[in-house]
Write an enzyme that holds these catalytic residues in place. Sequence first.
Site, short mmCIF file in Angstrom:
data_model
loop_
_atom_site.label_atom_id
_atom_site.label_comp_id
_atom_site.label_asym_id
_atom_site.label_seq_id
_atom_site.Cartn_x
_atom_site.Cartn_y
_atom_site.Cartn_z
N LYS A 185 -4.21 -6.12 -8.82
CA LYS A 185 -2.87 -6.43 -9.31
C LYS A 185 -2.88 -7.17 -10.65
O LYS A 185 -1.97 -7.02 -11.46
CB LYS A 185 -2.10 -7.23 -8.26
CG LYS A 185 -1.65 -6.38 -7.07
CD LYS A 185 -0.83 -7.19 -6.11
CE LYS A 185 -0.21 -6.30 -5.04
NZ LYS A 185 -1.19 -5.54 -4.29
N PHE A 242 12.72 -6.90 14.45
CA PHE A 242 12.97 -5.57 13.88
C PHE A 242 11.84 -4.59 14.13
O PHE A 242 11.78 -3.55 13.51
CB PHE A 242 13.25 -5.66 12.37
CG PHE A 242 14.44 -6.49 12.04
CD1 PHE A 242 15.72 -6.07 12.38
CD2 PHE A 242 14.30 -7.71 11.40
CE1 PHE A 242 16.83 -6.85 12.09
CE2 PHE A 242 15.41 -8.49 11.10
CZ PHE A 242 16.68 -8.06 11.44
N ASN A 289 8.13 -6.56 4.53
CA ASN A 289 7.61 -5.90 3.33
C ASN A 289 7.06 -4.51 3.61
O ASN A 289 6.29 -3.97 2.81
CB ASN A 289 6.53 -6.76 2.66
CG ASN A 289 7.09 -8.04 2.11
OD1 ASN A 289 8.05 -8.04 1.36
ND2 ASN A 289 6.50 -9.17 2.50
N GLU A 323 3.57 -2.44 -8.66
CA GLU A 323 2.20 -2.01 -8.48
C GLU A 323 2.14 -0.50 -8.53
O GLU A 323 3.17 0.18 -8.50
CB GLU A 323 1.63 -2.50 -7.13
CG GLU A 323 2.34 -1.94 -5.91
CD GLU A 323 1.78 -2.48 -4.61
OE1 GLU A 323 0.84 -3.29 -4.66
OE2 GLU A 323 2.28 -2.09 -3.55
N GLU A 332 4.07 -14.86 -9.90
CA GLU A 332 5.06 -14.28 -10.79
C GLU A 332 6.46 -14.66 -10.34
O GLU A 332 6.65 -15.15 -9.22
CB GLU A 332 4.90 -12.76 -10.86
CG GLU A 332 5.05 -12.07 -9.55
CD GLU A 332 4.64 -10.60 -9.61
OE1 GLU A 332 3.91 -10.24 -10.55
OE2 GLU A 332 5.04 -9.84 -8.72
N ASN A 386 0.25 2.74 -6.55
CA ASN A 386 -0.55 3.21 -5.43
C ASN A 386 -1.25 4.49 -5.84
O ASN A 386 -0.60 5.49 -6.17
CB ASN A 386 0.33 3.46 -4.21
CG ASN A 386 0.91 2.17 -3.66
OD1 ASN A 386 0.21 1.18 -3.50
ND2 ASN A 386 2.20 2.16 -3.38
N GLU A 411 5.53 1.63 -8.41
CA GLU A 411 6.61 0.93 -7.72
C GLU A 411 7.26 -0.10 -8.64
O GLU A 411 6.57 -0.80 -9.39
CB GLU A 411 6.09 0.26 -6.45
CG GLU A 411 5.50 1.25 -5.45
CD GLU A 411 5.15 0.60 -4.13
OE1 GLU A 411 5.13 -0.65 -4.06
OE2 GLU A 411 4.92 1.34 -3.16
#
Length: 683
Positions: free
Chosen positions: A177, A409, A296, A349, A261, A351, A336
């Site tokens: 990253k 969830f 996430n 990022e 960040e 993928n 993304e």
Amino acid sequence: MAGFWTGAAALATAGRRGRRWPQLLMRSVALWTVKHVPHYSRRYLVVSRTLCSAGYDSNEKTFDKILIANRGEIACRVIKTCKKMGIKTVAIHSDVDASSVHVKMADEAVCVGPAPTSKSYLNMNAIMDAVRSTRAQAVHPGYGFLSENKEFAKRLAAADAIFIGPDTHAIQAMGDKIESKLLAKKAKVNTIPGFDGVVKDADEAVRIAREIGYPVMIKASAGGGGKGMRIAWDDEETRDGFRFSSQEAASSFGDDRLLIEKFIDNPRHIEIQVLGDKHGNALWLNERECSIQRRNQKVVEEAPSIFLDSETRRAMGEQAVALAKAVNYSSAGTVEFLVDSKKNFYFLEMNTRLQVEHPVTECITGLDLVQEMIRVAKGYPLRHKQADIPINGWAVECRVYAEDPYKSFGLPSVGRLSQYEEPIHLPGVRVDSGIQPGSDISIYYDPMISKLITYGSDRTEALKRMEDALDSYVIRGVTHNIALLREVIINSRFIEGDINTKFLSDVYPDGFKGHQLTETERNQFLAVASSLFVASQLRAQHFQDHESSRVPIVKPQVASWELSVKLHDEIHTVVVSSSGPTFSVEVDGSKLNVTSTWNLASPLLSVNVDGTQRTIQCLSREAGGNMSIQFLGTVVAEGQEICVIEAMKMQNSMTAGKTGKVKSVHCKAGDTVGEGDLLVELE
């Protein structure tokens, strides 16, 4: 005629929580209790429909044999395209996956170890042995496992086998990253304000966070899937976040490096599909909206995004291609972005693999991304120009998981599929799966059952088809998240496009509770349930007539059934009369007509209620007439029969509304009982 009914015989209390035993009974009027609970369970077989219009040129030679270094639905997905391209396939599997669908679909199969992923699907030595022994010319890694492992790609190259994906430089650059963010800045891609280096310790983390301005995101440099990520709103949370994130990153990725960040509050998660070749060409294949997430991890995706205009779409696409070209990217990949309410977008990022949600892109572009990856890996240039890439229609994907949606969830569920039927009989439906009836949902692997995709000419049609598909998806034996998926796609905020990555927690602040019936839906539910009950009793009476003695028995003809139904602690008077396949039902003064074929042997039943078509599911049925039905995600659950009552010359089972032991019985065979009499106590 009257009777108790649980599910279809009387005390239909239900669910896993909040059940209680009603101390009610009757003479000439049946009482059955219905508790409103959402729905659980189920799944099935392979890539059932592609919904893409890709062409396959039999004269274009690629590989003779490809090994798929993965399992489940993605392995099946790759095998399907290979078959269309005339390529033989090799499946790898753990010992517990020996009878899996992907193994049966492939031309060859090799066991690479026991169930734990570290000893099988991540076992590079065993997989390399399989490549050599089967003489596979190329390997498709799918997603997850070794799909973004540069060492695996290097070992394949050393063995003269082609890795169907980007080269090791791109994997390395985009997998880190920190490095990917530096490259993105250099390629003039919008990036989130933050610290470009590695954060050394908690004190430095606090200093950097203050400079950036709270809130900040602390995340693992080598991370993914939500691991090693923490949001900090002050100095104390930054110190704690640094400690926990570094520990989690080390245990999950073997790399404890962190970056910090700016945290973009309430963003959308929108990604761009890119495709590059080995000749310097690269395309962007439009966007995917992936904002509906839990922990996430994505739950519902769609393409295109209802939020983007053509100008923003083009800007995001061009920046994604610029980044791909900066690392000479040659395969399918995904860039993304986080997008704020003003359509400002920031690189998140990249993928370097096929994405789980790639089918929605295939639906709106007509491309087969697996085919394109194979062509690129063989060295062919891209067949399309940017101007050739369309947005035709709309596609939605729901990730169907073996999870309990009422717990955070979705907490994983394990079990064996006792029944599984995909809704591929419906128009515009595609199901990517790798299971079948009898498949086990194991503790060792991701609990995904399938990816359910619907396609329509516009978003409204795609969502309506998804609603119908979810209602028609039969899964038995495991708890599943279809109830949650259905609620998301019919939610007014979702329909309006008012979504962000916090959608689930915003809409369900106290957790998901299942579908809440409107008054109209409640009346429809009561009418359908009552009609189904009467239909089952009539069928039972029909069988009893045929099995009775040779001496004719004259039985009274019942003109109507008067039922007293308890739903959510409210008593509803329901009167049902039948005329062929149609039942006339009066519910609390409202009259409804319910029509169906009443095929009680089918797990699915199409029912028309005053012109409104509904699909209900008969989840279970017992010989005594007890049954459990699903209506709009609501389950009327069966109970264990604990006694039988007789009302209007009809025997009707009374069933337990909760799990428990019988404390005492207050009646005996032959007793006459009245409304309100206590018959059985549970503890």
